[in-house]
Design an enzyme around this catalytic site. Sequence first.
Site, mmCIF file in Angstrom:
data_model
loop_
_atom_site.group_PDB
_atom_site.id
_atom_site.type_symbol
_atom_site.label_atom_id
_atom_site.label_comp_id
_atom_site.label_asym_id
_atom_site.label_seq_id
_atom_site.Cartn_x
_atom_site.Cartn_y
_atom_site.Cartn_z
ATOM 1 N N HIS A 50 54.714 43.745 66.261
ATOM 2 C CA HIS A 50 55.328 45.070 66.120
ATOM 3 C C HIS A 50 56.574 44.969 65.233
ATOM 4 C CE1 HIS A 50 56.772 49.003 67.888
ATOM 5 N NE2 HIS A 50 57.912 48.494 67.462
ATOM 6 N N GLU A 51 57.442 44.021 65.559
ATOM 7 C CA GLU A 51 58.691 43.875 64.792
ATOM 8 C C GLU A 51 58.423 43.412 63.363
ATOM 9 O OE1 GLU A 51 61.545 45.068 65.699
ATOM 10 O OE2 GLU A 51 60.588 45.633 67.575
ATOM 11 N N HIS A 54 57.595 46.341 61.166
ATOM 12 C CA HIS A 54 58.809 47.022 60.683
ATOM 13 C C HIS A 54 59.411 46.235 59.512
ATOM 14 C CE1 HIS A 54 59.142 49.952 63.839
ATOM 15 N NE2 HIS A 54 59.346 49.077 64.798
ATOM 16 N N ASP A 154 61.677 53.915 68.167
ATOM 17 C CA ASP A 154 61.172 54.236 66.830
ATOM 18 C C ASP A 154 60.922 55.738 66.703
ATOM 19 O OD1 ASP A 154 61.108 51.539 66.118
ATOM 20 O OD2 ASP A 154 59.140 51.287 67.036
HETATM 21 ZN ZN ZN Z 1 59.687 49.365 66.799
#
Ligand code: ZN
Length: 353
Positions: A50-51, A54, A154
């Site tokens: 997930h990170e 980003h 987010d």
């Molecule tokens: Zn996030």
Amino acid sequence: MRGAIKLFNIMGISVEMHISFLILPFFFWLMYEWKGIFIIFAIFTCVAAHEFSHSIVAKNYGINVDRITLLPIGGVANMRSLPETPTQELFISIAGPLFNIILTVVLFFPLKALLGEYHLFHPDPLTWPGAVAYAYWVNPVLAGFNLIPAFPMDGGRILRALLARKFSYIKATKIAVNLGHGFALLFAFWALSMRPPNFILLFIALFIFVAASQEESIASMKATLGGIRVKEVVNRQFYSLNPDATIGEVLNLILSSHQEDFPVILEDKLIGLLPRDKIIYALHKKQLEKKVSELMIQDFPVLSEDEYLYSAYNKMENSKLKALPVVEEDKILGIITVEDVSRIYSLFSKGEI
Ligand code: ZN
């Protein structure tokens, strides 16, 4: 981040894990043995992916990511600067939850075939098929939690980016912050109405409330300092040091001027920076004879004339330095201190907040 351990470096990003991630495997092992360890590892991988999603989008926009810290409830990607436009913020913010959603969709049918419908829809860490299903559902939960339209999730950033298409950045932030406060109060009310009260949820509510307020002051800072360039405020009258000068001589310079941080120059070239912390430390240790070259730091960010003051402020925050040199083609033009930035902020932000 405090309480984080560095794991490895990948694509120039240092990946850290919060110690709470170490306590969890222990408890999960006690409860579910190896199936517990498997679940924790799966959560760890989902949060990291997930990170990274980003970070990859951010890097595409030229925003460097120093560090990713993984926490059991999500991660934090530490970016060197903030997104410049709402579109950048939108795509960077959406990338994380989107990855978890894609993984949920892609894995659905293969896992349904492998585990059978019953196990897939009855996640249970006590059996292996149930544990795999449990790990699978972490993805949509992560996506859902992060899409709550409130800062610091987010979803809050996505909402602000969408609102910023219609309203000013400050107004968009204000609306998103108010919504964040609303969500926090709703969560708090929900947590307290449970029997017994859910303190974890109450804690999350408090966290959302505080983070939303912080976002508002960051946005007003960005709006004010984002409109002023370094060249408009740089202090061109400054003292610099020779690497052979002693701390005693620096002390005399501090007393006779108002300067506390000094660029170190050799043959017209900037070779180091002597920040105030180092000088204070040397004075405490009574090292008046020590040379500037022994105490100066050589790894520090520099500013360019065309940079916005907001980015200068970010560089100071991230490097923990109180002054940075403004440099053009190896030549130093001046310095900007944190005091300069806060003076300018208080001058120009009047009436805006
Ligand atoms: Zn996030």
